[in-house]
Design a protein around this motif. Structure first.
Motif, mmCIF file in Angstrom:
data_model
loop_
_atom_site.group_PDB
_atom_site.id
_atom_site.type_symbol
_atom_site.label_atom_id
_atom_site.label_comp_id
_atom_site.label_asym_id
_atom_site.label_seq_id
_atom_site.Cartn_x
_atom_site.Cartn_y
_atom_site.Cartn_z
ATOM 1 N N PRO A 80 0.815 -1.220 0.000
ATOM 2 C CA PRO A 80 0.000 0.000 0.000
ATOM 3 C C PRO A 80 0.843 1.261 0.000
ATOM 4 N N ILE A 81 0.361 2.248 -0.730
ATOM 5 C CA ILE A 81 0.973 3.578 -0.751
ATOM 6 C C ILE A 81 -0.064 4.527 -0.161
ATOM 7 N N GLY A 82 0.261 5.155 0.951
ATOM 8 C CA GLY A 82 -0.684 6.060 1.595
ATOM 9 C C GLY A 82 -1.764 5.308 2.354
ATOM 10 N N ALA A 83 -2.769 6.047 2.745
ATOM 11 C CA ALA A 83 -3.842 5.490 3.574
ATOM 12 C C ALA A 83 -4.986 4.957 2.717
ATOM 13 N N LEU A 84 -5.678 3.967 3.254
ATOM 14 C CA LEU A 84 -6.886 3.449 2.630
ATOM 15 C C LEU A 84 -7.956 4.532 2.676
ATOM 16 N N ALA A 85 -8.597 4.799 1.546
ATOM 17 C CA ALA A 85 -9.640 5.826 1.483
ATOM 18 C C ALA A 85 -11.013 5.181 1.586
ATOM 19 N N ARG A 86 -11.851 5.711 2.443
ATOM 20 C CA ARG A 86 -13.255 5.282 2.541
ATOM 21 C C ARG A 86 -14.058 6.198 1.613
ATOM 22 N N LEU A 87 -14.748 5.586 0.649
ATOM 23 C CA LEU A 87 -15.409 6.349 -0.401
ATOM 24 C C LEU A 87 -16.921 6.153 -0.376
ATOM 25 N N ALA A 88 -17.613 6.878 -1.217
ATOM 26 C CA ALA A 88 -19.064 6.745 -1.346
ATOM 27 C C ALA A 88 -19.428 5.336 -1.796
ATOM 28 N N HIS A 89 -20.669 4.978 -1.618
ATOM 29 C CA HIS A 89 -21.209 3.684 -2.056
ATOM 30 C C HIS A 89 -20.564 2.505 -1.319
ATOM 31 N N HIS A 90 -20.074 2.738 -0.110
ATOM 32 C CA HIS A 90 -19.442 1.705 0.721
ATOM 33 C C HIS A 90 -18.210 1.103 0.054
ATOM 34 N N LEU A 91 -17.491 1.910 -0.695
ATOM 35 C CA LEU A 91 -16.276 1.458 -1.365
ATOM 36 C C LEU A 91 -15.043 1.947 -0.617
ATOM 37 N N THR A 92 -13.939 1.254 -0.851
ATOM 38 C CA THR A 92 -12.644 1.709 -0.371
ATOM 39 C C THR A 92 -11.713 1.805 -1.574
ATOM 40 N N GLY A 93 -10.697 2.609 -1.444
ATOM 41 C CA GLY A 93 -9.729 2.764 -2.520
ATOM 42 C C GLY A 93 -8.327 2.853 -1.951
ATOM 43 N N GLN A 94 -7.375 2.309 -2.700
ATOM 44 C CA GLN A 94 -5.986 2.310 -2.233
ATOM 45 C C GLN A 94 -5.056 2.220 -3.435
#
Length: 105
Positions: A80-94
């Protein structure tokens, strides 16, 4: 979501969510590739192919990350690079660095 994925700089985006590609259409038309996956085998295949093609980073947009990655043998090749992002629609991004070991002789 676009303010998180777009600045990542990743030209390859993996998503395990069927509605991921339509949500990312503005990025897709910006010449970024979006690859859908259904399971760990798909993720393994993409990590290998992207690594072999010279990609060093990938963005993973997920609604089922734990489920998909628990089956993926190559998941450990992503850092992983940086922090896990909590996004709309119950999604995460990394954003991840691809660290595939060189082939053994």
């Amino acid at each position: 979501m676009l303010t998180t994925v777009a600045p990542s700089g990743a030209s390859a985006i993996i998503t395990d969510t069927w509605y991921g590609p339509p949500l990312l259409a503005p990025i897709f038309y910006d010449e970024r590739m979006i690859f859908p996956v259904d399971d760990g085998a798909d993720l393994d295949y993409l990590i290998e192919r992207l690594s072999n093609a010279g990609f060093d980073t990938v963005y993973y947009l997920s609604g089922r990350r734990d489920e998909i990655t628990s089956d993926a043998r190559r998941w450990s090749e992503l850092t992983p690079i940086g922090a896990l992002a909590r996004l709309a629609h119950h999604l995460t991004g990394q954003l991840y660095q691809i660290n595939t070991p060189p082939p053994s002789d």
